[in-house]
Design a protein around this motif. Sequence first.
Motif, PDB file in Angstrom:
ATOM      1  N   GLN A 146      -4.420  48.149 -35.680  1.00  0.00           N
ATOM      2  CA  GLN A 146      -3.082  47.747 -35.243  1.00  0.00           C
ATOM      3  C   GLN A 146      -2.389  46.884 -36.292  1.00  0.00           C
ATOM      4  OE1 GLN A 146      -3.045  46.117 -31.236  1.00  0.00           O
ATOM      5  NE2 GLN A 146      -4.667  47.530 -30.604  1.00  0.00           N
ATOM      6  N   ARG A 147      -3.158  46.046 -36.962  1.00  0.00           N
ATOM      7  CA  ARG A 147      -2.570  45.204 -38.014  1.00  0.00           C
ATOM      8  C   ARG A 147      -2.112  46.037 -39.199  1.00  0.00           C
ATOM      9  NH1 ARG A 147      -7.006  40.206 -38.194  1.00  0.00           N
ATOM     10  NH2 ARG A 147      -6.528  39.355 -36.123  1.00  0.00           N
ATOM     11  N   LEU A 148      -2.801  47.139 -39.464  1.00  0.00           N
ATOM     12  CA  LEU A 148      -2.501  47.953 -40.642  1.00  0.00           C
ATOM     13  C   LEU A 148      -1.231  48.782 -40.490  1.00  0.00           C
ATOM     14  CD1 LEU A 148      -6.113  49.028 -41.663  1.00  0.00           C
ATOM     15  CD2 LEU A 148      -4.556  47.586 -42.991  1.00  0.00           C
ATOM     16  N   TYR A 149      -0.633  48.795 -39.302  1.00  0.00           N
ATOM     17  CA  TYR A 149       0.708  49.378 -39.196  1.00  0.00           C
ATOM     18  C   TYR A 149       1.681  48.378 -38.570  1.00  0.00           C
ATOM     19  CZ  TYR A 149      -0.337  50.644 -34.254  1.00  0.00           C
ATOM     20  OH  TYR A 149      -0.660  50.632 -32.911  1.00  0.00           O
ATOM     21  N   ASP A 150       1.372  47.106 -38.740  1.00  0.00           N
ATOM     22  CA  ASP A 150       2.209  46.034 -38.210  1.00  0.00           C
ATOM     23  C   ASP A 150       3.067  45.456 -39.331  1.00  0.00           C
ATOM     24  OD1 ASP A 150       2.959  43.224 -37.507  1.00  0.00           O
ATOM     25  OD2 ASP A 150       1.877  43.682 -35.667  1.00  0.00           O
ATOM     26  N   LEU A 151       4.380  45.508 -39.159  1.00  0.00           N
ATOM     27  CA  LEU A 151       5.312  45.036 -40.182  1.00  0.00           C
ATOM     28  C   LEU A 151       5.096  43.556 -40.501  1.00  0.00           C
ATOM     29  CD1 LEU A 151       7.580  46.599 -41.624  1.00  0.00           C
ATOM     30  CD2 LEU A 151       9.191  45.546 -40.042  1.00  0.00           C
ATOM     31  N   SER A 152       4.832  42.746 -39.477  1.00  0.00           N
ATOM     32  CA  SER A 152       4.643  41.313 -39.691  1.00  0.00           C
ATOM     33  C   SER A 152       3.404  41.023 -40.526  1.00  0.00           C
ATOM     34  CB  SER A 152       4.547  40.585 -38.347  1.00  0.00           C
ATOM     35  OG  SER A 152       5.783  40.619 -37.677  1.00  0.00           O
ATOM     36  N   TRP A 153       2.324  41.766 -40.263  1.00  0.00           N
ATOM     37  CA  TRP A 153       1.110  41.559 -41.053  1.00  0.00           C
ATOM     38  C   TRP A 153       1.318  41.993 -42.499  1.00  0.00           C
ATOM     39  CZ3 TRP A 153      -3.434  39.076 -40.364  1.00  0.00           C
ATOM     40  CH2 TRP A 153      -3.710  38.605 -39.076  1.00  0.00           C
ATOM     41  N   PHE A 154       2.080  43.066 -42.714  1.00  0.00           N
ATOM     42  CA  PHE A 154       2.379  43.524 -44.070  1.00  0.00           C
ATOM     43  C   PHE A 154       3.157  42.456 -44.833  1.00  0.00           C
ATOM     44  CE2 PHE A 154       4.939  45.640 -47.266  1.00  0.00           C
ATOM     45  CZ  PHE A 154       4.088  46.597 -47.798  1.00  0.00           C
ATOM     46  N   MET A 155       4.226  41.943 -44.227  1.00  0.00           N
ATOM     47  CA  MET A 155       5.051  40.938 -44.877  1.00  0.00           C
ATOM     48  C   MET A 155       4.303  39.621 -45.050  1.00  0.00           C
ATOM     49  SD  MET A 155       7.815  42.441 -45.690  1.00  0.00           S
ATOM     50  CE  MET A 155       8.751  41.003 -46.195  1.00  0.00           C
ATOM     51  N   ARG A 156       3.437  39.308 -44.097  1.00  0.00           N
ATOM     52  CA  ARG A 156       2.628  38.092 -44.204  1.00  0.00           C
ATOM     53  C   ARG A 156       1.722  38.168 -45.428  1.00  0.00           C
ATOM     54  NH1 ARG A 156      -1.766  36.106 -39.599  1.00  0.00           N
ATOM     55  NH2 ARG A 156      -2.892  34.620 -40.920  1.00  0.00           N
TER      56      ARG A 156
END
Length: 329
Positions: free
Chosen positions: A134-144
């Motif tokens: 789920q994190r690997l397609y999460d925009l917030s985790w990418f930008m973080r």
Amino acid sequence: MPKARKEQVSLSDTPYYHCISRCVRRAFLCGEDVVSGRSFEHRRQWVEDYLLKLAGIFSIDVCAYAVMSNHTHLVLHVDQQQALSWSMDEVLQRWHSLHKGTLLAQRYLNPELRSELDAVQLQAVSDTAEIYRQRLYDLSWFMRHLNEHIAREANKEDQCTGRFWEGRFKSQALLDEAALAACMAYVDLNPIRAKIADKPETSAHTSVKIRIKQANQAKQPTALYPFVGNPRSNMPNGLPFELKDYLALVDLTGRSIRKDKCGFISASDSPILERLNIDQSSWLALTTGLEQQFGGVVGSSASMVLYKSEHNQQRLHGMGAAKRLLNSA
């Protein structure tokens, strides 16, 4: 009061998002500090390199980007279906390329130790992998990941601590093809609007420069989300435009912006505008002021009305601009 990120990112509405991060310091993210005389130009490459590295790990594609003196612009595509198709092993390997992960996950990925895990431990690894997925397609985790990495490197170089970015990144949902095309051009033309480049092919640390360089060799850059042509049946994953049309449109728009006047774009040279039914003056207004014209979502008035209804919102900033600039799209 800012809306929660989960309320701003809705993959059921669109997979495309415009993300902006701004630096909090007087000493720029990049560029030259006129007070100290120090140059931070090399940091542009930090951003570009790590951005494209993350795109190869996350299930998030980079459509367009521009690294400016004190902020970054990204247009990203979230590919949820791709992430859901990954095996547990692939999810763990991708996440472990950035983090150590849990001890059980490390043992699972070691062929010599995997057989020693019992059913309870294997289930724990599976549960952990789903969190990572789920994190690997999460925009917030990418930008973080992107912003934390750059902040750490800048703090280390500056020999200081503290906040580097202004706050959480700003995002705009791009609801339709017209919004996507306008936003990509808006991002790619940032250096020209800022008068630090004369034409797209000389706009350093932008996606359009990479695309032009590869196009000269009849290729598309593998690190960027590809152009796959106009919508059709059995369409492959990619941007719904012709590359040559987009590059021609960006070049013509850039010339108009650089002259500090509303230039003329021939309809015969801009088939994207023909298909999206955007008139020339509206196109120039979009590609010079998209952030100011719209709030958290960008699209035609019909797209925005539907979004507003589905999300039970009383009003959306930019509805007037949508009616004025994208109403026919």
